[in-house]
Design an enzyme around this catalytic site. Structure first.
Site: not given
Ligand code: NAD
Length: 370
Positions: A143, A232
């Site tokens: 970010y 995941d």
């Protein structure tokens, strides 16, 4: 016994209602514990735009910087939706995070067993409640990395020109990783001593550095059991066995996603507290995860518990009063056990539906008994 300076930012929408409730609870804490809280109300968000023409006036920022902790309700609302980015109420949050150098975001996903019906998961998966602390790195990673958009001169393997090409770079230094890991380890020490480091070390170089630094820092916290998990897999395990997680520490982007997933498991946005922390000794910022809920503002029905639980985090992480924080959490649990609910967490069969003020009084009553 000490006197703590708390900058209170009520903000917009239901913000003033839930911060008022929380200050009442804190006043009771002061009365019972012998400590003092000096509240200074600070203007930020939409109300500051209306009054001072900017979302985070310098004076507000200075008061926040000079305090021991900041308690924030929520900012924003439809009235200011058409303003450009830097002039919007949300710019106050970004400004506070930057100026207070808040690099760690802690979100508690608590599902009290009494509210398990609110969870979208099967009841047997949340039988014993959920209590996960997600520690997210807040100022680094993708970010904040290099980014760009440029015309590519290359083609795909079938000869199609690539056209425009964008990139966002994930960068983490050892020092950044170490300081957020330390927040994770010390939080785990104060809880059930299990830390899950979530990454994608099978693919990402940054994740492999996270693992290396974890192994070094872990030797200083021999009591904490550490587990590494790919992001995941973590997103699946959170749904399969949410009750087994204690503290999760992870990067900015993974934390952004996983904390929303964990929050969703609890089913009630009005119950989720958060903390943002900087270097020890500097003021942390405490706020509910929910927004300003303009649809119910001023109706006296907002759930104050997320903000009250944020104050419990404040007592624990910024003010060195962990026992008082725990008592607030216990008081909230007791009120829920007795069947009291605000509208957002009530099911059709719940008879004891309370408004903001009454719910606050119940928490204070229970706190008084502890
Ligand atoms: P929201 O969290 O304000 O509301 C979503 C829904 O949840 C609404 O139906 C609302 O009534 C309900 N809700 C939220 N908190 C509640 C509470 N304590 N008690 C009972 N019900 C509650 O999200 P939104 O509607 O997407 O955003 C509204 C405004 O808040 C927007 O301007 C947004 O930018 C802002 N916002 C601010 C923050 C913040 O200040 N940290 C965070 C998120 C959104």
């Amino acid at each position: 016994m000490a006197v703590f300076k708390i900058a209170v930012i009520p903000g917009d929408g239901i913000g003033p209602e839930v911060t008022r409730s929380t200050c009442e609870v804190l006043n009771k804490v002061a009365q019972k514990s012998g400590n003092g809280f000096l509240f200074t109300e600070v203007s930020a968000g939409g109300i500051a735009i209306d009054t001072f023409g900017e979302p985070l006036p310098e004076k507000s920022l200075q008061i926040a910087k000079d305090s021991d902790a900041v308690l924030l309700g929520a900012v924003g609302g439809p009235k200011w939706d058409d303003l450009p980015g830097r002039s919007r109420p949300e710019a106050a949050l970004l400004g506070l995070r930057k100026e207070l150098a808040l690099y760690a975001n802690l979100r508690l996903a608590i599902l009290f067993p009494e509210l398990k019906c609110a969870s979208p998961l099967r009841p047997d998966l949340v039988e014993n409640g959920v209590d996960i602390l997600i520690v997210r790195e807040l100022t680094g990673g993708i970010y904040f990395g290099k980014r760009g958009l440029e015309k590519s001169e290359e083609c795909l393997s079938d000869g199609t020109p690539k056209g425009m090409e964008a990139f966002d770079v994930e960068t983490y230094s050892e020092a950044e990783i170490e300081r957020i890991l330390r927040v994770g380890f010390t939080s785990a020490m104060q809880r059930r001593k299990n830390l899950t480091v979530v990454d994608k070390a099978n693919i990402l170089e940054t994740s492999r550095l996270w693992r290396k630094v974890t192994e070094r820092v872990a030797s200083e916290y021999p009591e904490v059991s550490v587990e590494f998990m790919y992001v995941d897999n973590a997103s699946m395990q959170l749904l399969r066995r949410p009750g087994s997680f204690d503290v999760i520490v992870t990067s900015n982007m993974f934390g952004d996603i996983l904390s929303d997933e964990a929050g969703m498991i609890t089913g009630s946005i009005g119950m989720l507290p958060s903390a943002s922390l900087g270097t020890p000794g500097t003021p942390g910022m405490y706020e509910p995860v929910h927004g300003s809920a303009p649809d119910i503002a001023g109706k006296g029905i907002a759930n104050p518990l997320a903000t009250i639980l944020s104050a419990a985090m404040m007592l624990r992480y910024s003010l060195g009063l962990p026992e008082e924080g725990e008592k607030i959490e216990k008081a909230v649990g007791a009120v829920l056990r007795q069947g009291y609910r605000t509208t957002d967490i009530a099911s059709s069969s719940d008879a004891n539906v309370l408004g903001t003020k009454e719910m606050t009084e119940k928490v204070i009553e229970e706190y008084e008994k502890l």
